[in-house]
Design an enzyme around this catalytic site. Structure first.
Site, PDB file in Angstrom:
ATOM      1  N   PHE A  81     -86.437 -42.499  53.640  1.00 28.62           N
ATOM      2  CA  PHE A  81     -84.978 -42.448  53.650  1.00 28.62           C
ATOM      3  C   PHE A  81     -84.473 -42.720  55.068  1.00 28.62           C
ATOM      4  CE2 PHE A  81     -86.200 -39.779  50.099  1.00 28.62           C
ATOM      5  CZ  PHE A  81     -85.311 -40.137  49.113  1.00 28.62           C
ATOM      6  N   ILE A 101     -84.841 -32.903  46.596  1.00 33.53           N
ATOM      7  CA  ILE A 101     -86.294 -32.812  46.633  1.00 33.53           C
ATOM      8  C   ILE A 101     -86.681 -32.046  47.892  1.00 33.53           C
ATOM      9  CG2 ILE A 101     -86.709 -34.890  45.269  1.00 33.53           C
ATOM     10  CD1 ILE A 101     -87.140 -36.417  47.877  1.00 33.53           C
ATOM     11  N   PHE A 106     -85.173 -48.543  46.412  1.00 28.87           N
ATOM     12  CA  PHE A 106     -84.968 -47.938  45.097  1.00 28.87           C
ATOM     13  C   PHE A 106     -83.584 -47.330  44.940  1.00 28.87           C
ATOM     14  CE2 PHE A 106     -86.806 -44.465  47.629  1.00 28.87           C
ATOM     15  CZ  PHE A 106     -85.944 -43.419  47.358  1.00 28.87           C
ATOM     16  N   ASP A 107     -82.870 -47.100  46.040  1.00 34.40           N
ATOM     17  CA  ASP A 107     -81.526 -46.536  45.912  1.00 34.40           C
ATOM     18  C   ASP A 107     -80.802 -46.651  47.249  1.00 34.40           C
ATOM     19  OD1 ASP A 107     -79.354 -45.369  44.737  1.00 34.40           O
ATOM     20  OD2 ASP A 107     -80.112 -43.325  44.819  1.00 34.40           O
ATOM     21  N   TYR A 164     -77.395 -43.046  52.862  1.00 37.52           N
ATOM     22  CA  TYR A 164     -78.830 -43.291  52.978  1.00 37.52           C
ATOM     23  C   TYR A 164     -79.203 -44.611  52.320  1.00 37.52           C
ATOM     24  CZ  TYR A 164     -79.287 -42.062  48.050  1.00 37.52           C
ATOM     25  OH  TYR A 164     -79.162 -42.048  46.686  1.00 37.52           O
ATOM     26  N   TYR A 217     -91.061 -36.743  44.184  1.00 37.45           N
ATOM     27  CA  TYR A 217     -91.025 -36.683  42.723  1.00 37.45           C
ATOM     28  C   TYR A 217     -92.422 -36.574  42.099  1.00 37.45           C
ATOM     29  CZ  TYR A 217     -86.160 -37.980  43.306  1.00 37.45           C
ATOM     30  OH  TYR A 217     -84.839 -38.000  43.674  1.00 37.45           O
TER      31      TYR A 217
END
Length: 585
Positions: free
Chosen positions: A258, A215, A195-196, A185, A241
């Protein structure tokens, strides 16, 4: 681009409780209550909006009751002096639009905004803090200018959004709750800020689905996916979150985006899956426990990524079946196969390399896909298999040990790969049976044949070239021979050059002395031996020069080496052997 919102003029009273605290956080967080409407004229009567940077794509605009997250710089219109900034605090501002939680001018000025849009909102005093101001920070009748960058939009009624980017043509299985999945992802905020990413770690994200390990939005968004499918999953903050955010990369109340590629899926209850792709028309035997098998394979993951191939090494994989030499799933899958059969075998990780994987080659919890082609198999107890395909009607003389034979052959592997053929030479192959001149299995296959007979012979490796193979012959290969006996010369036992085919002459010397002169020179000895062969009374070793054999036999009997044999040089008849070696007649 600039436009005006129709003039709204309010005389507003400020709720005094916690006024100073709220002002320090943000001057437009204060709650205002409209008590009466006053339509005053002034230099700036309306909210003025300058949309100076609009993204090309705007899938959603701010509406009343939406929550938004944005950065701003607030300044005075009169001199440009900054009075507040979310940038300076390092934290975006979050609020709900259209419900009076912002000053009226901002409530109006933020409507219709897109994520990543930048706009400048000029708010007249009566739509801001009016004639009262805000205790030393915002003076009375101040025109305020807000330079805004919108970062996020969501609504309490939002659902997880799924957009499929690509999907495999074939999809035999989709993800369900309790499955274990591996996926790649890229994670971004709604503004596009990353962010990731699993790609940056060069490792998939591995987890159970629907068991609270993710999540909530991802637990929902990953359902129904096929291996190899790509989709975009947009998760609103309250399914991500929420107010806490996550670490330093995911701020509070952030919508997450995502882009997902599903690499693998299995369920802990999964068993081996076998797809038979090709079976030979004739299959007289199938693999069983204890058999030794040679097969080629391509090994891939479920997304088609290759991790190993025997073809690349140009060498089959060789192993015993059902004895724990291979992973559990393969050990099970190798049962019941025919020579030449092709199968696809899908092995869940709990029947393969489990959670640990194998080094950098096979990741943990990977489902393995093997496309195999069985080349041959045998059992260490297998005999040589002989099938007669043609036999002449007259078959009185058959091959046996010590015979000199000529034969034609084709030697191939069980998959039909030709290794050797007598057709590659000018004449048929020649050998003497029983002299270890050929492999044991071929010796077996050539025995008991008559001239003109044809056979098919299957020779397991322990009757052939064994575990080491030979030039051009793979290790542990089962060999297939097509044989035809062309010529047969009956032989003599090892160590002998001539044998009597019955009782020899008694006494021997008078029979040898053809002219009766009491002496036998080489020429006369040769005539005697050839007469015995012609009359079927004796046999010379085939495949050896006749003159050389006879000369050796003569020299062995000519004890005094005077060029002739006399009766005294022969052994007494009682000691005369029925067979003549190199040393005696």
């Amino acid at each position: 681009m600039a436009f005006r919102i129709p003039n709204f003029c309010f005389r507003a009273s400020v709720r005094s409780s916690s006024f100073q605290m709220e002002l320090q956080t943000s001057p437009f967080l204060l709650v205002f209550y409209v008590t009466s409407v006053i339509c005053n004229s002034g230099p700036i009567a309306d909210v003025v909006i300058d949309r100076y940077d609009i993204p090309r794509v705007c899938p959603r605009e701010v509406e009343t009751e939406d929550f938004i997250r944005y950065h701003f710089n607030g300044s005075f219109h009169v001199d440009g002096k900054k009075f507040d900034s979310s940038h300076d605090r390092g934290k975006a501002f979050i609020s709900q639009v259209g419900l009076g939680r912002l000053i009226t001018g901002m409530d109006r000025g933020l409507l219709g905004m897109c994520v990543n849009e930048r706009r400048r909102i000029t708010v007249p005093p009566h739509l801001a803090y009016g004639s009262i101001g805000t205790g030393g920070i915002i003076p009375p009748d101040a025109v305020l200018v807000y330079d805004v960058l919108l970062l996020d939009i969501w609504h309490p009624d939002d659902k997880v959004q799924i957009r499929t980017l690509s999907k495999p043509e074939s999809c035999n299985r989709t993800t369900v709750a309790s499955d274990f999945i591996r996926y790649h992802y890229n994670g971004t905020l709604l503004s596009g800020q990353a962010f990731d990413s699993s790609y940056s770690r060069n490792s998939t994200y591995d987890t159970y689905l629907g068991q609270g390990d993710l999540i909530k939005g991802m637990d929902e968004g990953l359902l129904g996916m096929c291996v190899g499918e790509r989709r975009v999953i947009i998760v609103p903050p309250f399914l991500a979150y929420g107010e806490s955010g996550h670490g330093t990369k995911v701020p509070p109340q952030a919508t997450l985006v995502f882009e997902v590629l599903l690499a693998d899926v299995f369920n802990p209850k999964d068993d081996l899956i076998v797809h038979v792709k090709e079976v030979p028309e004739t299959c007289t035997r199938r693999t069983a426990t204890g058999d030794y098998i040679r097969y080629h394979y391509n090994g891939t993951f479920q997304d088609g990524t290759a991790f190993d191939s025997s073809y690349q090494r140009n060498s089959t994989y060789n192993t015993y079946i059902g004895m724990g030499y291979v992973i559990q799933g393969m050990d099970k899958a190798l049962h019941g196969l025919c020579m030449g059969e092709k199968r696809r075998i899908i092995i869940p990780p709990h029947m393969a390399y489990g959670e640990n994987g194998v080094g950098k080659i096979i990741p943990g919890s990977a489902v393995l896909v093997f496309d195999i082609h069985v080349i041959d198999f045998h059992n260490p107890k297998d005999p040589v298999e002989i099938k007669i395909t043609h036999k002449p009607q007259q078959c009185d003389l058959t091959s046996e040990a010590d015979d000199l034979i000529q034969y034609r052959y084709n030697c191939s592997l069980m998959d039909g790969t030709l290794l050797y053929s007598s057709d590659q030479y000018d004449s048929p192959s020649t050998t003497t049976l029983g002299t270890n001149s050929v492999i044991l299995g071929l010796e077996e296959g050539l025995s008991g044949m008559c001239v003109g007979e044809r056979r098919e012979v299957i020779i397991p490796p322990h009757w052939a070239h064994g575990e080491n193979g030979a030039a051009g012959v793979p290790k542990s290969a089962v060999l297939f021979f097509e044989l035809e006996l062309v010529d047969l010369q009956k032989g003599v036992p090892q160590g002998y050059m001539f044998v009597w085919l019955g009782d020899g002459p008694d006494p021997l010397f008078p029979a040898m002395d053809l002219n009766g002169d009491k002496k036998v020179p080489l020429e006369e000895f040769s005539d005697f031996i050839m007469l015995q062969v012609k009359e079927g009374k004796g046999r010379l070793r085939p495949g050896v020069d006749t003159d050389s054999i006879i000369k050796d036999m003569f020299n062995n009997q000519d004890v005094n080496k005077d060029g002739k044999i006399v009766e005294e040089e022969l052994k007494p008849a009682s000691e005369e052997p029925q067979q003549a070696s190199k040393d005696e007649l």
